[in-house]
Write a protein that holds these residues in place. Structure first.
Motif, short mmCIF file in Angstrom:
data_model
loop_
_atom_site.label_atom_id
_atom_site.label_comp_id
_atom_site.label_asym_id
_atom_site.label_seq_id
_atom_site.Cartn_x
_atom_site.Cartn_y
_atom_site.Cartn_z
N GLN A 15 0.80 -1.22 0.00
CA GLN A 15 0.00 0.00 0.00
C GLN A 15 0.84 1.29 0.00
N ALA A 16 2.10 1.20 -0.38
CA ALA A 16 2.94 2.40 -0.46
C ALA A 16 2.60 3.17 -1.73
N THR A 17 2.57 4.49 -1.60
CA THR A 17 2.30 5.38 -2.73
C THR A 17 3.38 6.46 -2.78
N GLU A 18 3.42 7.17 -3.89
CA GLU A 18 4.36 8.27 -4.03
C GLU A 18 3.64 9.47 -4.62
N ASN A 19 4.14 10.65 -4.30
CA ASN A 19 3.67 11.87 -4.95
C ASN A 19 4.68 12.98 -4.74
N LEU A 20 4.63 13.98 -5.61
CA LEU A 20 5.47 15.16 -5.45
C LEU A 20 4.73 16.14 -4.56
N GLN A 21 5.45 16.70 -3.62
CA GLN A 21 4.83 17.60 -2.65
C GLN A 21 5.83 18.71 -2.33
N TRP A 22 5.35 19.86 -1.92
CA TRP A 22 6.21 20.97 -1.51
C TRP A 22 7.26 21.30 -2.56
N GLY A 23 6.84 21.38 -3.79
CA GLY A 23 7.79 21.67 -4.87
C GLY A 23 8.30 20.38 -5.47
N ASP A 24 9.56 20.05 -5.19
CA ASP A 24 10.16 18.85 -5.79
C ASP A 24 10.58 17.82 -4.75
N ASP A 25 9.78 17.62 -3.73
CA ASP A 25 10.06 16.57 -2.75
C ASP A 25 9.24 15.34 -3.13
N LEU A 26 9.93 14.23 -3.35
CA LEU A 26 9.27 12.97 -3.67
C LEU A 26 8.91 12.31 -2.36
N CYS A 27 7.62 12.19 -2.10
CA CYS A 27 7.13 11.68 -0.82
C CYS A 27 6.57 10.27 -0.98
N PHE A 28 6.98 9.39 -0.08
CA PHE A 28 6.47 8.03 -0.06
C PHE A 28 5.58 7.91 1.17
N LYS A 29 4.38 7.38 0.95
CA LYS A 29 3.37 7.34 2.01
C LYS A 29 2.74 5.97 2.11
N VAL A 30 2.17 5.71 3.28
CA VAL A 30 1.32 4.56 3.49
C VAL A 30 0.10 5.08 4.23
N GLY A 31 -1.07 4.78 3.71
CA GLY A 31 -2.30 5.28 4.33
C GLY A 31 -2.35 6.79 4.41
N THR A 36 8.94 8.30 4.06
CA THR A 36 10.23 8.68 3.50
C THR A 36 10.03 9.84 2.53
N ILE A 37 11.00 10.78 2.55
CA ILE A 37 10.95 11.93 1.64
C ILE A 37 12.33 12.08 1.00
N VAL A 38 12.34 12.30 -0.32
CA VAL A 38 13.58 12.53 -1.04
C VAL A 38 13.53 13.94 -1.62
N SER A 39 14.56 14.72 -1.36
CA SER A 39 14.67 16.08 -1.90
C SER A 39 15.26 16.00 -3.29
N LEU A 40 14.43 16.08 -4.31
CA LEU A 40 14.90 15.93 -5.68
C LEU A 40 15.69 17.14 -6.17
N GLU A 41 15.34 18.33 -5.69
CA GLU A 41 16.01 19.53 -6.19
C GLU A 41 17.36 19.80 -5.50
N ALA A 42 17.60 19.16 -4.37
CA ALA A 42 18.86 19.36 -3.66
C ALA A 42 20.00 18.66 -4.42
N VAL A 43 21.18 19.26 -4.38
CA VAL A 43 22.36 18.64 -4.97
C VAL A 43 23.45 18.62 -3.92
N PRO A 44 23.86 17.46 -3.45
CA PRO A 44 23.31 16.14 -3.76
C PRO A 44 21.92 15.96 -3.14
N GLN A 45 21.22 14.96 -3.61
CA GLN A 45 19.86 14.72 -3.13
C GLN A 45 19.88 14.23 -1.69
N GLY A 46 18.96 14.77 -0.89
CA GLY A 46 18.86 14.40 0.51
C GLY A 46 17.70 13.45 0.74
#
Length: 124
Positions: A15-31, A36-46
């Motif tokens: 039941q894990a899902t993903e979406n972009l939130q707060w600009g370019d943060d890739l968010c992984f959610k359950v329910g 988990t959140i990945v900062s896509l715009e950060a270099v290097p990515q956080g």
């Protein structure tokens, strides 16, 4: 670990899902709750995830890891780059984050047993 392998791993949980939130943060959610959140715009990515209090303190002592902005008080850590930790340890920590969040989601969805109502007795 790179973004593609991280994404594949996070979406492998039930039941894990993903979406972009707060600009370019890739968010992984359950329910609907973040694990988990990945900062896509950060270099290097956080990377940001929830952990148990003991592990939070241990991780924050390492270079490249700090309390996550805004949610550090809830024991979320922020990794300045994806390769701060070995892949196997990172996978384990992400799994633990997923399990902590999923257990709370499941607990909220489980109906609580209704209290038994005793019939009102008239006083004699």
């Amino acid at each position: 670990m790179n973004i593609d392998s991280l994404r594949k791993y996070c979406l492998s949980f039930p039941q894990a899902t993903e979406n972009l939130q707060w600009g370019d943060d890739l968010c992984f959610k359950v329910g609907g709750k973040l694990f988990t959140i990945v900062s896509l715009e950060a270099v290097p990515q956080g990377l940001c995830f929830k952990c148990i209090p003991e592990k939070f303190a241990e991780l924050c002592e390492q270079e490249g890891i700090r309390p996550a902005p805004y949610v550090g008080r809830y024991k979320w850590v922020y990794l300045d780059r994806l390769n701060v930790l070995p892949d196997s340890e990172l996978r384990d920590l992400i799994r633990q984050s997923y399990e902590m969040v999923a257990s709370k989601v499941k607990a909220k969805k489980t109906p609580k047993p209704k209290a038994k109502v005793r019939p009102h007795r008239k006083k004699k």
